[in-house]
Scaffold this motif. Structure first.
Motif, short mmCIF file in Angstrom:
data_model
loop_
_atom_site.label_atom_id
_atom_site.label_comp_id
_atom_site.label_asym_id
_atom_site.label_seq_id
_atom_site.Cartn_x
_atom_site.Cartn_y
_atom_site.Cartn_z
N LEU A 103 29.44 13.13 12.51
CA LEU A 103 29.38 11.77 11.95
C LEU A 103 27.99 11.18 12.16
O LEU A 103 27.44 10.54 11.25
N ALA A 104 27.40 11.41 13.32
CA ALA A 104 26.05 10.91 13.58
C ALA A 104 25.08 11.49 12.56
O ALA A 104 24.20 10.78 12.03
N GLY A 105 25.25 12.77 12.24
CA GLY A 105 24.38 13.41 11.24
C GLY A 105 24.56 12.79 9.86
O GLY A 105 23.58 12.46 9.18
N LYS B 75 29.41 5.88 18.75
CA LYS B 75 30.55 5.43 19.56
C LYS B 75 30.62 3.91 19.62
O LYS B 75 31.69 3.31 19.51
N LYS B 76 29.45 3.31 19.75
CA LYS B 76 29.39 1.85 19.85
C LYS B 76 29.81 1.20 18.51
O LYS B 76 30.57 0.24 18.49
N ILE B 77 29.30 1.76 17.41
CA ILE B 77 29.67 1.20 16.10
C ILE B 77 31.18 1.36 15.88
O ILE B 77 31.85 0.46 15.39
N ASP C 290 22.37 8.38 17.41
CA ASP C 290 22.88 9.36 18.37
C ASP C 290 24.38 9.13 18.61
O ASP C 290 24.96 8.16 18.12
N ARG C 291 24.96 10.03 19.37
CA ARG C 291 26.40 9.94 19.67
C ARG C 291 26.78 8.59 20.24
O ARG C 291 27.79 8.00 19.85
#
Lengths: 95, 489
Positions: free
Chosen positions: A27-29, A9-11, A4-5
Motif C-alpha cells: 500500500l505504501a508503494g 499506518k497513521k493515515i 513509509d509504513r
C-alpha cells in the motif's frame, strides 16, 4: 512524496480503516506512486489564482434555518445493524 | 423487429398507439435480463416491481393520461437510493441497505411513468473505469468478439452501459464524476450524457465527490438521451447545488443541425501514443460536422495535462470526507470490535474494497494537517485554471469535439496492477467534470478489432441543446449499428 509504513499506518488510523500488517508495504508503494504522479502540479505557478471550491456555476442559495423534516424514527432506524428502542446501539464508550 | 430492439422514442410511440402494452414491453425486457445473466449487468433485477408499474402504466395509457415516459423500461445504476429496494453502491459495506426514501432523479423518472427493471452493477462507490472493483463481480462487455477474452464494459456505470447495449432496457441512469457515463458508453457503443453540474439533483445518490458528481442518461440514440434528460433534470431544493434554471425541451433541439456552429478541436488532446484509429475517427468526426455546415477551429486548452492529477487529489479528498459516514452504526455492514473505534476500523477495513481504500487513504492524506495547502489547495487552484481554459475557448467556439477515451475496451484483469495506468482512461473526460460542463459520448465507429469507439462533444454550461444537436449530426453521419455481435443473426 514517498510514504513509509509508519505514515500509511497513521493515515489508516485517521481514516479508521484497519489495514493488515502484511499489506502496509504494498500500500505504501501504491500510494507513493500516486502522490509522486500528482506532484507534477508543482510545475504550475498558481500564485495569484483563487482556488475553485464546488463545481457549480451559480452562487449557493440561502434558506431559512427552519426544521423541514423529521419525526420518523422508524424510517431513520430501519437499517440499523443494532438498536435499543429508538436509539442506535454501539459498543460501550464511557466506562 | 422484437420489442427489445426498439428505441425509447419508438417504444413511446408504439405504446401511445397501442401497438403493444407496457406489460408486454416490460416482460420482453425482463426475459432478456434473465437470458443475459452471464453479463452480470444487474445486481438486483426488480421483475415484480416492473410488472406492477407496467400495469399501472397500461391503465394510464388506456385513460389517455400517459406521462412523457409512460411504460418505458429503464435500469437504474445501483448508486441511486430507491425506496424499499436494495441499494449497494457495489460495496460490501452497504450490505442489506434498503433506503426508506427515493432519490430525486429516480423519483422524477417514476413520475414520468418509467418502469424500473433493476439496479445495475458498478465499480464500488463509482470508483473505477472498468467495473472490476464491484463487490458483486465484474460486468462483461456484450461487444467482446465471440470466443475472445472477456472485455470490460468501462466504468463506473458499466452495468448500465452493458444493459443498454445488450437491449435489457431502453435507457438507464448513470453517474459521472470523471467519465463514468461517457467512457462506458464509448466502450459499449451507446450514447452517454453527463449534463452540466447542477442540471440534475444529486439528492439521494450515494456521494463520491460532491463537486464533480452528476447524474445523466445512457441510451442507444441521441434523441432518446434528450427524452430521458428531460425527465431527470430540474431544480431540487433538497440539493443546494442543483441549479434553479429552466429546463428546455431538449428533444426539440436534437434535429437543430450544426449549420454556422463553430466547433473547437483542442490541440492538447492529441496525445503521444494515441492509436491511429482513434486519431482518424476524431478527424472523421470533424469532417462530418464540416459537411453539415459547421466550421472547425483549432483551440488550445493549455492545462489539459494537469487535469488528471488535479482530479486525483480533489476526488479522493471529497470521497474520504463523504465516505466517513460508513461506520457500521446506522446502516449496512457492522463488523464487531471491543471498542467503538475498533468497530469503525473493522467495519471499514472489511467493508471497503482495495480501490476505495486506496482513494480514502489518499484523500485523508491530502487533507491532513501539514499537507492540505500543498496538495488540496494547490489542486483547487489548478482546477480554476482548467475551468478558465474552457471559458476562454468558449468565447470563440460553440462546442468542442474530442475522442471519448484513449482506447477501446480492454480485457478484464488488464491495467489492474498500476492505478495510474487505469486512471489514464479518463484523460479526455475528467477536464469536463472539473469545469462542470456538459459532455456527451456518441458511438462513431469501430476499432480494427470490431470494438466501439466514441466521440465526445463538450458544450457551454447549461447548453446541452447544442451538445445534443452536434452529437445527432455525428450519429447520422456515422450510421453506427448499436447491436453487439452477440445479438446479430
Amino acid at each position: 512524496m514517498a510514504l513509509d509504513r509508519a505514515t500509511v499506518k497513521k493515515i489508516a488510523l485517521l481514516a479508521r480503516i484497519k489495514v493488515p500488517e502484511s499489506e502496509l508495504d504494498s500500500l505504501a508503494g501504491e500510494l507513493s506512486s500516486i502522490l509522486t504522479w500528482v506532484e507534477q502540479l508543482n510545475k504550475i505557478d498558481t500564485g495569484n489564482v483563487q482556488p475553485m471550491a464546488g463545481g457549480g456555476h451559480l452562487a449557493l442559495p440561502k434558506r431559512a434555518d427552519a426544521v423541514t423534516d423529521g419525526g420518523a424514527p422508524e424510517k431513520v432506524l430501519a437499517n440499523a445493524p443494532e438498536r435499543v428502542e429508538t436509539y442506535y446501539a454501539v459498543p460501550k464508550v464511557v466506562e | 423487429m422484437t420489442l427489445t430492439d426498439l428505441t425509447l422514442a419508438e417504444a413511446r410511440d408504439g405504446l401511445t398507439k397501442g401497438s403493444f402494452s407496457a406489460v408486454e414491453l416490460a416482460k420482453a425486457h425482463l426475459a432478456a435480463i434473465e437470458a443475459a445473466r452471464g453479463l452480470n449487468a444487474f445486481i438486483t433485477p426488480t421483475a415484480e416491481l416492473a410488472i406492477a408499474r407496467a400495469k399501472a402504466a397500461d391503465e394510464r395509457l388506456a385513460k389517455k393520461t400517459a406521462r412523457p415516459m409512460e411504460g418505458i423500461p429503464v435500469a437504474v445504476k445501483d448508486l441511486f437510493c430507491t425506496e424499499g429496494v436494495l441499494t449497494t453502491a457495489g460495496s460490501h459495506i452497504l450490505d442489506g441497505f434498503k433506503p426508506t426514501y427515493e432519490s430525486t432523479v429516480t423519483r422524477k423518472l417514476i413520475e414520468a411513468g418509467t418502469v424500473m427493471v433493476g439496479k445495475t452493477n458498478l465499480d464500488e462507490f463509482a470508483m473505477g473505469s472498468s467495473n472490476i472493483t464491484s463487490h458483486y463481480g465484474p460486468v462483461k462487455n456484450p461487444w467482446a468478439p465471440p470466443g475472445d477474452k472477456d472485455l470490460v464494459p468501462g466504468g463506473s456505470s458499466g452495468g448500465s452501459a452493458a444493459a443498454v447495449a445488450a437491449r435489457l432496457c431502453l435507457g438507464a441512469t448513470g453517474t459521472d464524476t470523471g467519465g463514468s457515463i461517457r467512457q462506458p458508453a464509448a466502450f459499449c457503443g451507446i450514447v452517454g450524457l453527463k449534463p452540466t453540474y447542477g442540471r440534475c439533483s444529486r439528492w439521494g445518490i450515494v456521494a463520491f465527490a460532491s463537486s464533480l458528481d452528476q447524474a445523466g442518461p445512457m441510451t442507444r440514440t441521441v434523441g432518446d438521451s434528450a427524452i430521458m434528460l428531460n425527465a431527470m433534470a430540474g431544480h431540487d431544493p433538497k440539493d443546494s447545488t442543483s441549479a434553479p434554471v429552466p429546463v428546455p425541451d431538449f428533444e426539440a433541439a436534437v434535429e437543430r443541425g450544426v449549420k454556422g456552429l463553430r466547433v473547437g478541436i483542442p490541440r492538447e488532446y492529441t496525445m503521444d501514443g494515441m492509436p491511429a484509429e482513434i486519431a482518424d475517427l476524431w478527424r472523421q468526426g470533424a469532417a462530418w460536422l464540416k459537411e453539415a455546415g459547421a466550421t472547425t477551429v483549432e483551440v488550445s486548452l493549455p492545462h489539459t495535462s494537469y487535469a488528471l492529477p488535479t482530479y486525483y487529489i480533489i476526488a479522493p479528498a471529497e470521497a474520504s470526507s463523504n465516505l466517513a459516514r460508513y461506520d457500521g452504526v446506522r446502516y449496512g455492514l457492522r463488523v464487531p470490535g471491543e471498542t467503538l473505534d475498533e468497530m469503525y476500523e473493522n467495519t471499514r477495513g472489511e467493508g471497503f474494497g482495495k480501490e476505495v481504500r486506496r482513494r480514502v487513504l489518499i484523500g485523508t492524506y491530502v487533507l491532513s494537517a501539514g499537507y492540505y495547502d500543498a496538495y488540496y489547495l494547490k489542486a483547487q487552484r489548478v482546477r480554476t485554471l482548467i475551468a478558465r481554459d474552457f471559458s476562454q475557448a468558449f468565447e470563440k467556439i460553440d462546442a468542442l469535439l474530442t475522442p471519448t477515451a484513449p482506447n477501446a475496451a480492454f480485457a478484464i484483469g488488464e491495467k489492474m496492477d498500476d492505478p495510474v495506468a487505469m486512471y489514464l482512461n479518463d484523460v479526455f473526460t475528467v477536464p469536463v467534470n472539473l469545469a462542470g460542463l456538459p459532455g456527451i459520448s456518441v458511438p462513431a465507429g469501430l476499432s480494427a478489432r470490431g470494438l466501439p469507439l466514441g466521440l465526445q462533444v463538450i458544450g457551454r454550461a447549461f447548453d446541452e441543446e447544442t451538445v445534443f444537436a452536434t452529437a445527432r449530426v455525428i450519429e447520422k453521419a456515422a450510421k453506427f449499428d448499436t447491436r453487439p455481435p452477440c445479438l446479430k443473426k
